[in-house]
Write an enzyme that holds these catalytic residues in place. Structure first.
Site, short mmCIF file in Angstrom:
data_model
loop_
_atom_site.label_atom_id
_atom_site.label_comp_id
_atom_site.label_asym_id
_atom_site.label_seq_id
_atom_site.Cartn_x
_atom_site.Cartn_y
_atom_site.Cartn_z
N TRP A 102 0.84 -1.04 -0.07
CA TRP A 102 0.11 -0.03 -0.02
C TRP A 102 0.72 1.66 0.28
O TRP A 102 1.01 2.52 -0.86
CB TRP A 102 -1.27 0.04 1.57
CG TRP A 102 -2.07 -1.38 1.07
CD1 TRP A 102 -1.68 -2.37 1.81
CD2 TRP A 102 -2.83 -1.50 0.07
NE1 TRP A 102 -3.18 -2.97 1.20
CE2 TRP A 102 -3.68 -2.21 0.26
CE3 TRP A 102 -3.13 -0.46 -0.75
CZ2 TRP A 102 -4.68 -2.96 -1.32
CZ3 TRP A 102 -4.50 -0.52 -2.15
CH2 TRP A 102 -4.48 -1.89 -1.68
N ASP A 172 -1.80 6.75 6.89
CA ASP A 172 -3.20 4.84 5.88
C ASP A 172 -3.19 4.51 7.05
O ASP A 172 -2.79 3.65 7.31
CB ASP A 172 -2.92 4.93 4.47
CG ASP A 172 -3.58 3.44 3.48
OD1 ASP A 172 -4.83 3.82 4.86
OD2 ASP A 172 -3.64 3.18 3.33
N LYS A 196 -12.18 -2.45 6.50
CA LYS A 196 -11.04 -3.48 7.20
C LYS A 196 -11.73 -3.55 8.97
O LYS A 196 -12.05 -4.27 9.57
CB LYS A 196 -9.86 -2.97 7.29
CG LYS A 196 -9.29 -3.49 5.92
CD LYS A 196 -8.98 -2.92 4.99
CE LYS A 196 -8.97 -3.23 3.56
NZ LYS A 196 -8.32 -2.19 2.99
C1 LIG Z 1 -7.50 -1.66 2.12
C2 LIG Z 1 -6.30 -1.00 2.12
C3 LIG Z 1 -5.98 -0.03 1.20
C4 LIG Z 1 -7.20 -0.15 -0.53
O1 LIG Z 1 -8.74 1.02 0.02
P1 LIG Z 1 -9.52 0.53 -1.02
O2 LIG Z 1 -10.46 1.31 -0.25
O3 LIG Z 1 -9.83 -0.67 -1.69
O4 LIG Z 1 -8.88 2.17 -2.21
C5 LIG Z 1 -4.96 1.05 1.22
N1 LIG Z 1 -4.70 0.68 2.31
C6 LIG Z 1 -4.50 -0.23 3.26
C7 LIG Z 1 -3.57 0.24 3.73
C8 LIG Z 1 -5.40 -0.78 2.86
O5 LIG Z 1 -5.44 -1.84 3.88
#
Ligand SMILES: *Cc1c(COP(=O)(O)O)cnc(C)c1O
Length: 361
Positions: A102, A172, A196
Protein backbone atom coordinates in the site's frame (compact mmCIF):
# COMPACT_ATOMS: atom_id res chain seq x y z
CA UNK A 1 -28.19 -20.01 10.12
CA UNK A 2 -24.47 -20.44 10.53
CA UNK A 3 -22.01 -17.60 10.36
CA UNK A 4 -18.46 -18.51 9.45
CA UNK A 5 -15.39 -17.44 11.41
CA UNK A 6 -14.34 -14.73 9.01
CA UNK A 7 -10.63 -13.88 8.63
CA UNK A 8 -11.02 -11.82 5.47
CA UNK A 9 -8.49 -9.02 4.90
CA UNK A 10 -11.16 -6.73 3.52
CA UNK A 11 -13.97 -6.16 3.07
CA UNK A 12 -13.89 -7.87 6.40
CA UNK A 13 -15.99 -9.12 9.28
CA UNK A 14 -18.35 -6.66 10.94
CA UNK A 15 -19.49 -7.07 14.55
CA UNK A 16 -22.45 -9.43 14.62
CA UNK A 17 -24.31 -7.05 16.94
CA UNK A 18 -23.96 -4.29 14.35
CA UNK A 19 -25.32 -6.49 11.57
CA UNK A 20 -28.25 -7.61 13.72
CA UNK A 21 -29.10 -4.04 14.64
CA UNK A 22 -28.92 -2.97 10.97
CA UNK A 23 -31.11 -5.93 10.06
CA UNK A 24 -33.71 -5.04 12.66
CA UNK A 25 -33.79 -1.42 11.50
CA UNK A 26 -33.62 -2.10 7.79
CA UNK A 27 -37.28 -1.56 6.91
CA UNK A 28 -38.05 1.13 9.44
CA UNK A 29 -35.16 3.15 10.74
CA UNK A 30 -35.70 5.45 13.68
CA UNK A 31 -39.47 5.37 13.28
CA UNK A 32 -39.26 7.03 9.88
CA UNK A 33 -41.06 4.22 8.06
CA UNK A 34 -38.13 3.93 5.63
CA UNK A 35 -34.68 2.40 5.62
CA UNK A 36 -31.78 4.75 6.30
CA UNK A 37 -30.74 4.21 2.66
CA UNK A 38 -34.02 5.65 1.45
CA UNK A 39 -33.87 8.99 3.23
CA UNK A 40 -32.40 12.34 2.27
CA UNK A 41 -28.97 13.09 3.67
CA UNK A 42 -30.29 16.62 4.24
CA UNK A 43 -33.19 15.49 6.41
CA UNK A 44 -33.02 16.06 10.16
CA UNK A 45 -32.92 12.35 11.01
CA UNK A 46 -29.89 11.63 8.87
CA UNK A 47 -28.17 14.88 9.89
CA UNK A 48 -28.53 13.82 13.54
CA UNK A 49 -27.13 10.37 12.74
CA UNK A 50 -24.17 11.92 10.93
CA UNK A 51 -23.36 14.27 13.79
CA UNK A 52 -23.68 11.51 16.35
CA UNK A 53 -21.35 9.18 14.41
CA UNK A 54 -18.76 11.93 14.23
CA UNK A 55 -19.11 12.71 17.94
CA UNK A 56 -18.63 9.04 18.81
CA UNK A 57 -15.51 8.77 16.66
CA UNK A 58 -14.12 11.93 18.27
CA UNK A 59 -14.71 10.47 21.73
CA UNK A 60 -13.30 7.05 20.86
CA UNK A 61 -10.10 8.47 19.40
CA UNK A 62 -9.95 11.48 21.76
CA UNK A 63 -9.58 13.76 18.75
CA UNK A 64 -8.22 17.08 20.05
CA UNK A 65 -9.45 20.57 19.17
CA UNK A 66 -8.18 21.83 15.84
CA UNK A 67 -8.98 18.72 13.81
CA UNK A 68 -11.81 18.21 11.35
CA UNK A 69 -13.42 14.81 10.80
CA UNK A 70 -14.58 14.00 7.27
CA UNK A 71 -16.69 11.14 5.89
CA UNK A 72 -15.59 10.77 2.28
CA UNK A 73 -15.74 8.35 -0.64
CA UNK A 74 -13.28 6.95 -3.15
CA UNK A 75 -11.50 4.39 -1.00
CA UNK A 76 -8.05 4.94 0.46
CA UNK A 77 -6.64 4.61 -3.06
CA UNK A 78 -8.32 7.75 -4.32
CA UNK A 79 -6.87 9.64 -1.38
CA UNK A 80 -3.37 8.46 -2.28
CA UNK A 81 -3.85 10.94 -5.15
CA UNK A 82 -6.05 13.51 -3.44
CA UNK A 83 -3.82 14.05 -0.41
CA UNK A 84 -0.89 15.41 -2.46
CA UNK A 85 -3.30 17.58 -4.47
CA UNK A 86 -4.61 19.13 -1.27
CA UNK A 87 -1.47 19.38 0.81
CA UNK A 88 1.12 20.58 -1.68
CA UNK A 89 1.74 22.83 -4.66
CA UNK A 90 3.15 21.60 -7.96
CA UNK A 91 6.83 22.08 -7.13
CA UNK A 92 6.62 20.40 -3.77
CA UNK A 93 8.20 17.23 -2.50
CA UNK A 94 6.77 14.84 0.08
CA UNK A 95 8.44 11.98 1.91
CA UNK A 96 7.12 8.41 1.90
CA UNK A 97 8.09 5.54 4.16
CA UNK A 98 7.36 2.47 2.08
CA UNK A 99 6.84 -0.73 4.06
CA UNK A 100 4.69 -2.77 1.69
CA UNK A 101 2.18 -2.92 -1.11
CA UNK A 102 0.00 0.00 0.00
CA UNK A 103 2.92 2.34 0.62
CA UNK A 104 4.19 1.56 -2.89
CA UNK A 105 0.79 2.35 -4.30
CA UNK A 106 0.59 5.60 -2.35
CA UNK A 107 3.87 6.71 -3.94
CA UNK A 108 2.70 5.73 -7.41
CA UNK A 109 -0.60 7.59 -7.13
CA UNK A 110 1.04 10.70 -5.64
CA UNK A 111 3.73 10.92 -8.29
CA UNK A 112 1.73 12.82 -10.94
CA UNK A 113 1.19 15.63 -8.41
CA UNK A 114 4.51 16.15 -6.65
CA UNK A 115 7.89 14.61 -6.06
CA UNK A 116 7.02 11.56 -3.98
CA UNK A 117 10.37 10.84 -2.40
CA UNK A 118 10.98 7.43 -0.86
CA UNK A 119 12.67 8.44 2.40
CA UNK A 120 12.89 4.86 3.64
CA UNK A 121 11.90 1.47 2.33
CA UNK A 122 12.04 -2.15 3.38
CA UNK A 123 11.81 -3.45 -0.17
CA UNK A 124 15.19 -5.17 0.30
CA UNK A 125 13.63 -7.20 3.11
CA UNK A 126 10.70 -8.05 0.79
CA UNK A 127 8.66 -5.83 3.11
CA UNK A 128 8.75 -8.44 5.84
CA UNK A 129 10.40 -6.09 8.36
CA UNK A 130 10.24 -2.35 8.99
CA UNK A 131 13.23 -0.31 7.76
CA UNK A 132 15.68 0.49 10.57
CA UNK A 133 15.32 4.10 11.74
CA UNK A 134 18.96 4.92 11.04
CA UNK A 135 18.34 4.30 7.32
CA UNK A 136 15.56 6.89 7.08
CA UNK A 137 16.50 10.01 5.15
CA UNK A 138 13.84 12.51 6.09
CA UNK A 139 13.66 15.87 4.36
CA UNK A 140 12.79 18.58 6.91
CA UNK A 141 11.28 20.66 4.08
CA UNK A 142 8.93 17.92 2.89
CA UNK A 143 5.28 18.97 2.46
CA UNK A 144 4.40 15.95 4.64
CA UNK A 145 5.64 12.52 5.65
CA UNK A 146 3.38 9.65 4.59
CA UNK A 147 3.48 6.16 6.04
CA UNK A 148 1.32 3.06 6.40
CA UNK A 149 1.05 2.12 10.10
CA UNK A 150 -0.15 -1.36 9.15
CA UNK A 151 0.60 -3.04 5.84
CA UNK A 152 -2.38 -5.30 5.28
CA UNK A 153 -0.77 -7.65 2.76
CA UNK A 154 2.72 -8.01 4.19
CA UNK A 155 1.54 -8.09 7.81
CA UNK A 156 3.99 -5.52 9.19
CA UNK A 157 2.89 -2.89 11.69
CA UNK A 158 4.48 0.08 13.42
CA UNK A 159 4.05 -0.27 17.17
CA UNK A 160 4.94 3.35 17.80
CA UNK A 161 4.41 6.62 15.95
CA UNK A 162 7.44 7.79 13.97
CA UNK A 163 8.91 11.17 14.87
CA UNK A 164 8.39 13.45 11.87
CA UNK A 165 9.75 16.59 13.54
CA UNK A 166 7.88 19.64 12.24
CA UNK A 167 6.76 17.86 9.07
CA UNK A 168 3.08 16.89 9.21
CA UNK A 169 2.67 13.15 9.56
CA UNK A 170 0.11 11.54 7.23
CA UNK A 171 -1.03 7.99 8.02
CA UNK A 172 -3.00 5.50 5.95
CA UNK A 173 -4.64 3.70 8.88
CA UNK A 174 -7.04 1.69 6.71
CA UNK A 175 -6.24 -1.61 8.37
CA UNK A 176 -5.53 -0.66 11.99
CA UNK A 177 -7.61 2.40 12.82
CA UNK A 178 -9.54 1.95 16.10
CA UNK A 179 -7.56 -1.19 16.95
CA UNK A 180 -5.90 0.51 19.94
CA UNK A 181 -5.54 4.04 21.33
CA UNK A 182 -3.45 6.48 19.30
CA UNK A 183 -2.33 10.00 20.13
CA UNK A 184 -4.05 11.89 17.31
CA UNK A 185 -2.09 15.06 18.14
CA UNK A 186 1.02 13.39 16.68
CA UNK A 187 -0.61 13.37 13.23
CA UNK A 188 -1.41 15.96 10.61
CA UNK A 189 -3.78 13.67 8.75
CA UNK A 190 -5.19 10.21 9.41
CA UNK A 191 -7.32 8.45 6.82
CA UNK A 192 -8.82 5.00 6.50
CA UNK A 193 -10.96 3.09 4.06
CA UNK A 194 -13.82 1.74 6.14
CA UNK A 195 -13.93 -1.86 4.97
CA UNK A 196 -11.35 -3.26 7.39
CA UNK A 197 -12.18 -1.94 10.82
CA UNK A 198 -15.14 0.43 10.47
CA UNK A 199 -17.92 -0.67 8.13
CA UNK A 200 -18.64 -1.36 4.48
CA UNK A 201 -16.44 -0.32 1.56
CA UNK A 202 -17.15 2.95 -0.20
CA UNK A 203 -16.55 5.13 2.86
CA UNK A 204 -13.32 6.82 3.93
CA UNK A 205 -12.92 8.41 7.34
CA UNK A 206 -10.40 11.26 7.56
CA UNK A 207 -9.13 13.26 10.52
CA UNK A 208 -7.26 16.32 9.30
CA UNK A 209 -5.55 19.11 11.24
CA UNK A 210 -7.00 22.49 10.40
CA UNK A 211 -3.74 24.08 9.23
CA UNK A 212 -3.49 21.33 6.59
CA UNK A 213 -7.10 21.87 5.62
CA UNK A 214 -6.20 25.51 4.99
CA UNK A 215 -3.33 24.69 2.62
CA UNK A 216 -3.82 25.99 -0.89
CA UNK A 217 -2.69 22.81 -2.67
CA UNK A 218 -3.08 22.73 -6.41
CA UNK A 219 -5.82 24.12 -8.61
CA UNK A 220 -8.48 21.43 -8.61
CA UNK A 221 -12.20 20.83 -8.89
CA UNK A 222 -14.18 21.55 -5.73
CA UNK A 223 -15.13 17.93 -5.33
CA UNK A 224 -11.47 17.02 -4.67
CA UNK A 225 -10.84 19.76 -2.13
CA UNK A 226 -11.02 18.64 1.50
CA UNK A 227 -11.74 22.19 2.70
CA UNK A 228 -14.90 22.18 0.56
CA UNK A 229 -16.00 18.89 2.08
CA UNK A 230 -15.29 20.30 5.54
CA UNK A 231 -17.23 23.51 4.85
CA UNK A 232 -20.20 21.34 3.84
CA UNK A 233 -20.01 18.87 6.76
CA UNK A 234 -19.00 16.09 4.32
CA UNK A 235 -22.19 16.65 2.37
CA UNK A 236 -20.78 18.53 -0.60
CA UNK A 237 -22.55 15.88 -2.65
CA UNK A 238 -24.54 12.83 -1.57
CA UNK A 239 -22.44 10.92 0.93
CA UNK A 240 -22.43 7.16 1.43
CA UNK A 241 -25.35 7.31 3.84
CA UNK A 242 -25.48 3.55 4.43
CA UNK A 243 -21.76 3.41 5.16
CA UNK A 244 -21.99 6.39 7.50
CA UNK A 245 -24.87 4.70 9.36
CA UNK A 246 -22.98 1.41 9.76
CA UNK A 247 -19.83 3.27 10.83
CA UNK A 248 -21.91 4.98 13.51
CA UNK A 249 -23.21 1.61 14.72
CA UNK A 250 -19.66 0.25 14.83
CA UNK A 251 -18.49 3.27 16.85
CA UNK A 252 -21.38 2.69 19.27
CA UNK A 253 -20.42 -0.98 19.53
CA UNK A 254 -16.81 -0.01 20.25
CA UNK A 255 -17.97 2.26 23.07
CA UNK A 256 -20.01 -0.63 24.47
CA UNK A 257 -16.91 -2.83 24.31
CA UNK A 258 -15.02 -0.41 26.54
CA UNK A 259 -13.38 1.76 23.89
CA UNK A 260 -9.96 1.54 22.30
CA UNK A 261 -8.06 0.66 25.48
CA UNK A 262 -10.13 -2.50 25.78
CA UNK A 263 -9.92 -3.24 22.05
CA UNK A 264 -6.14 -2.82 22.16
CA UNK A 265 -5.87 -5.41 24.92
CA UNK A 266 -8.14 -7.83 23.10
CA UNK A 267 -6.34 -7.40 19.82
CA UNK A 268 -2.97 -7.98 21.49
CA UNK A 269 -4.29 -11.17 23.05
CA UNK A 270 -5.79 -12.45 19.79
CA UNK A 271 -2.54 -11.86 17.90
CA UNK A 272 -0.48 -13.42 20.70
CA UNK A 273 -2.67 -16.54 20.57
CA UNK A 274 -2.10 -16.99 16.84
CA UNK A 275 1.62 -16.16 16.80
CA UNK A 276 2.17 -18.55 19.70
CA UNK A 277 0.47 -21.33 17.73
CA UNK A 278 2.62 -20.58 14.69
CA UNK A 279 5.89 -20.26 16.59
CA UNK A 280 5.09 -23.28 18.74
CA UNK A 281 4.27 -25.58 15.82
CA UNK A 282 7.75 -27.04 15.59
CA UNK A 283 8.21 -25.56 12.13
CA UNK A 284 4.96 -26.85 10.67
CA UNK A 285 3.78 -23.23 10.37
CA UNK A 286 6.03 -20.23 9.99
CA UNK A 287 5.58 -16.47 10.17
CA UNK A 288 7.76 -14.80 7.53
CA UNK A 289 7.61 -11.42 9.31
CA UNK A 290 10.37 -10.12 11.62
CA UNK A 291 9.12 -10.50 15.20
CA UNK A 292 9.39 -6.80 16.11
CA UNK A 293 7.40 -5.77 13.03
CA UNK A 294 4.57 -8.28 13.27
CA UNK A 295 1.07 -6.96 12.75
CA UNK A 296 -1.70 -7.59 15.27
CA UNK A 297 -4.27 -7.17 12.51
CA UNK A 298 -3.03 -9.26 9.59
CA UNK A 299 -1.06 -12.42 10.25
CA UNK A 300 0.48 -14.11 7.20
CA UNK A 301 1.86 -17.59 7.75
CA UNK A 302 3.15 -20.38 5.57
CA UNK A 303 3.01 -24.14 5.86
CA UNK A 304 6.32 -26.01 5.90
CA UNK A 305 5.21 -27.79 2.76
CA UNK A 306 3.25 -25.65 0.31
CA UNK A 307 1.82 -28.82 -1.24
CA UNK A 308 -0.45 -28.88 1.84
CA UNK A 309 -1.87 -25.39 1.14
CA UNK A 310 -4.81 -26.67 -0.88
CA UNK A 311 -5.78 -29.20 1.80
CA UNK A 312 -5.44 -26.54 4.49
CA UNK A 313 -7.81 -24.25 2.63
CA UNK A 314 -10.36 -26.93 1.83
CA UNK A 315 -10.40 -28.36 5.33
CA UNK A 316 -10.46 -24.97 7.05
CA UNK A 317 -13.37 -23.86 4.86
CA UNK A 318 -15.21 -27.08 5.74
CA UNK A 319 -14.62 -26.25 9.42
CA UNK A 320 -16.30 -22.86 8.94
CA UNK A 321 -13.10 -20.81 8.76
CA UNK A 322 -13.41 -18.26 6.00
CA UNK A 323 -10.89 -16.45 3.78
CA UNK A 324 -7.57 -17.78 5.03
CA UNK A 325 -5.87 -17.82 1.65
CA UNK A 326 -2.84 -15.55 1.71
CA UNK A 327 -2.03 -12.82 -0.79
CA UNK A 328 0.20 -13.97 -3.63
CA UNK A 329 2.85 -11.39 -2.66
CA UNK A 330 3.59 -13.37 0.50
CA UNK A 331 2.06 -16.76 -0.27
CA UNK A 332 0.62 -19.29 2.18
CA UNK A 333 -2.16 -18.14 4.47
CA UNK A 334 -3.25 -14.92 6.10
CA UNK A 335 -5.60 -14.47 9.02
CA UNK A 336 -6.93 -10.96 9.56
CA UNK A 337 -7.88 -10.28 13.17
CA UNK A 338 -9.74 -7.01 13.02
CA UNK A 339 -11.87 -5.66 15.88
CA UNK A 340 -14.93 -7.64 14.82
CA UNK A 341 -13.07 -10.98 15.02
CA UNK A 342 -13.58 -12.37 18.54
CA UNK A 343 -10.98 -14.22 20.60
CA UNK A 344 -13.15 -17.29 20.25
CA UNK A 345 -12.69 -17.28 16.45
CA UNK A 346 -8.93 -17.23 16.94
CA UNK A 347 -9.20 -20.12 19.40
CA UNK A 348 -11.17 -22.09 16.80
CA UNK A 349 -8.51 -21.32 14.17
CA UNK A 350 -5.64 -22.33 16.43
CA UNK A 351 -7.39 -25.58 17.35
CA UNK A 352 -7.95 -26.30 13.67
CA UNK A 353 -4.27 -25.63 12.95
CA UNK A 354 -3.17 -28.08 15.68
CA UNK A 355 -5.61 -30.66 14.43
CA UNK A 356 -4.39 -30.19 10.86
CA UNK A 357 -0.80 -30.70 12.01
CA UNK A 358 -1.78 -33.92 13.76
CA UNK A 359 -3.40 -35.22 10.59
CA UNK A 360 -0.78 -34.07 8.10
CA UNK A 361 2.40 -33.76 10.17
C1 LIG B 1 -7.31 -1.97 1.82
C2 LIG B 1 -6.27 -0.91 1.92
C3 LIG B 1 -6.18 0.15 1.00
C4 LIG B 1 -7.07 0.25 -0.23
O1 LIG B 1 -8.36 0.60 0.05
P1 LIG B 1 -9.40 0.87 -1.15
O2 LIG B 1 -10.63 1.22 -0.38
O3 LIG B 1 -9.53 -0.39 -1.93
O4 LIG B 1 -8.89 1.97 -1.98
C5 LIG B 1 -5.23 1.11 1.19
N1 LIG B 1 -4.38 1.05 2.24
C6 LIG B 1 -4.43 0.04 3.14
C7 LIG B 1 -3.46 0.02 4.28
C8 LIG B 1 -5.37 -0.96 3.01
O5 LIG B 1 -5.43 -1.96 3.90
Amino acid sequence: MTRAWNFSAGPAALPEAVLRRAQSELLDWNGTGASVMELSHRGKDFMALAASAEARLRRLMAVPEGYTVLFLQGGATQHFAQIPMNLAGADASADYIVTGHWGEKAVREASPYLTARVAATSEDARYLALPARDTWQLDPRAAYLHYTPNETIHGVEFHDVPDAGDVPLVADMSSNILSRPVDVSRFGLIYAGAQKNIGPSGLVVMIIRDDLLAREGRPMAKIFRYAEHAANDSMLNTPNTWGWYLAGLTFEWLEDQGGLEAMGERNARKAATLYAAIDGSGGFYRSPVAVASRSRMNVPFTLHNSALDAAFLTESAAAGLLALKGHKAVGGMRASLYNAVPQYAVDVLVNFMRDFTARHG
